[in-house]
Design a protein around this motif. Structure first.
Motif, PDB file in Angstrom:
ATOM      1  N   PRO A  53      -7.387   6.627   3.646  1.00 19.74           N
ATOM      2  CA  PRO A  53      -6.343   7.650   3.620  1.00 19.74           C
ATOM      3  C   PRO A  53      -5.348   7.535   2.463  1.00 19.74           C
ATOM      4  O   PRO A  53      -4.379   8.293   2.453  1.00 19.74           O
ATOM      5  N   VAL A  54      -5.535   6.658   1.505  1.00 17.25           N
ATOM      6  CA  VAL A  54      -4.522   6.562   0.449  1.00 17.25           C
ATOM      7  C   VAL A  54      -4.588   7.805  -0.446  1.00 17.25           C
ATOM      8  O   VAL A  54      -5.673   8.289  -0.786  1.00 17.25           O
ATOM      9  N   CYS A  99      -7.274  -2.034   1.544  1.00 11.48           N
ATOM     10  CA  CYS A  99      -6.078  -2.281   2.342  1.00 11.48           C
ATOM     11  C   CYS A  99      -6.465  -2.808   3.727  1.00 11.48           C
ATOM     12  O   CYS A  99      -7.401  -2.303   4.349  1.00 11.48           O
ATOM     13  N   LYS A 157      -4.931  -2.467   6.497  1.00 13.40           N
ATOM     14  CA  LYS A 157      -4.460  -1.705   7.653  1.00 13.40           C
ATOM     15  C   LYS A 157      -5.378  -0.541   8.023  1.00 13.40           C
ATOM     16  O   LYS A 157      -5.785  -0.427   9.182  1.00 13.40           O
ATOM     17  N   HIS A 158      -5.674   0.328   7.057  1.00 12.24           N
ATOM     18  CA  HIS A 158      -6.538   1.481   7.374  1.00 12.24           C
ATOM     19  C   HIS A 158      -7.723   1.579   6.409  1.00 12.24           C
ATOM     20  O   HIS A 158      -8.273   2.656   6.216  1.00 12.24           O
ATOM     21  N   CYS A 180       0.843  -1.189   0.000  1.00  8.89           N
ATOM     22  CA  CYS A 180       0.000   0.000   0.000  1.00  8.89           C
ATOM     23  C   CYS A 180       0.886   1.250   0.000  1.00  8.89           C
ATOM     24  O   CYS A 180       1.917   1.296   0.680  1.00  8.89           O
ATOM     25  N   HIS A 210       0.213   3.958   1.326  1.00  7.19           N
ATOM     26  CA  HIS A 210       0.037   4.731   2.565  1.00  7.19           C
ATOM     27  C   HIS A 210       1.092   4.339   3.595  1.00  7.19           C
ATOM     28  O   HIS A 210       2.023   5.085   3.840  1.00  7.19           O
ATOM     29  N   GLU A 211       0.977   3.133   4.153  1.00  4.91           N
ATOM     30  CA  GLU A 211       1.988   2.715   5.139  1.00  4.91           C
ATOM     31  C   GLU A 211       2.456   1.288   4.909  1.00  4.91           C
ATOM     32  O   GLU A 211       2.758   0.555   5.861  1.00  4.91           O
ATOM     33  N   LYS A 212       2.443   0.889   3.653  1.00  2.35           N
ATOM     34  CA  LYS A 212       3.121  -0.336   3.229  1.00  2.35           C
ATOM     35  C   LYS A 212       2.560  -1.643   3.783  1.00  2.35           C
ATOM     36  O   LYS A 212       3.272  -2.631   3.894  1.00  2.35           O
ATOM     37  N   ALA A 213       1.294  -1.664   4.109  1.00  2.00           N
ATOM     38  CA  ALA A 213       0.671  -2.956   4.397  1.00  2.00           C
ATOM     39  C   ALA A 213       0.611  -3.744   3.087  1.00  2.00           C
ATOM     40  O   ALA A 213       0.538  -3.155   2.003  1.00  2.00           O
ATOM     41  N   GLY A 242      -8.044   1.923   3.336  1.00  2.00           N
ATOM     42  CA  GLY A 242      -7.988   2.690   2.097  1.00  2.00           C
ATOM     43  C   GLY A 242      -8.294   1.764   0.931  1.00  2.00           C
ATOM     44  O   GLY A 242      -8.180   0.536   1.043  1.00  2.00           O
TER      45      GLY A 242
HETATM   46 FE1  FES Z   1      -2.965   0.973   3.480  1.00  2.00          FE
HETATM   47 FE2  FES Z   1      -2.852   2.698   5.491  1.00  2.00          FE
HETATM   48  S1  FES Z   1      -1.427   1.151   4.983  1.00  2.00           S
HETATM   49  S2  FES Z   1      -4.448   2.444   4.041  1.00  2.00           S
END
Ligand code: FES
Length: 107
Positions: free
Chosen positions: A81-82, A63, A65-66, A44, A46-49, A68
């Motif tokens: 949040p992406v 995603c 994680k959050h 991702c 955003h934060e690499k999930a 997105g």
């Molecule tokens: Fe994917 Fe935050 S890591 S939306």
């Protein structure tokens, strides 16, 4: 450019996603509800999930994680949040296998 074999066509269900690691790189390979295959970077923006741990909803990947969302056909962002689009890669099917095209194929 190099075409790299990912898996057999039967190894991904429709409306599902599979993780594919190649050298130091990781990808997410999708099968749409219509049975077509698509490929994006695995992480991702955003934060690499890892998106292969997420949920396929029609033509979207959510995603884990959050939550997105991206359109996995184009890489476009579809829910915060992406903010940065995902990179996509060409795919094709040959002799019952799914292949993706990686430039350089430098592993
Ligand atoms: Fe994917 Fe935050 S890591 S939306």
């Amino acid at each position: 450019m190099a075409w790299v074999r990912v898996c057999g066509v039967d190894e991904i269900e429709r409306e599902d996603v599979l993780r594919f690691d190649h050298g130091v790189r990781t990808f997410a390979i999708y099968r749409s509800p219509e049975g077509e295959f698509f490929a994006t970077d695995g992480l991702c923006t955003h934060e690499k999930a890892h998106l292969a741990d997420g949920l396929v909803l029609g033509h979207l990947i959510e995603c884990p994680k959050h939550i997105g969302r991206f359109d996995y056909r184009t890489g476009a962002c579809r829910r915060a949040p992406v903010k940065l689009p995902l990179r996509t890669y060409p795919t094709r099917v040959e002799d019952g296998s799914v292949l993706i095209e990686l430039e350089g194929d430098d592993g």
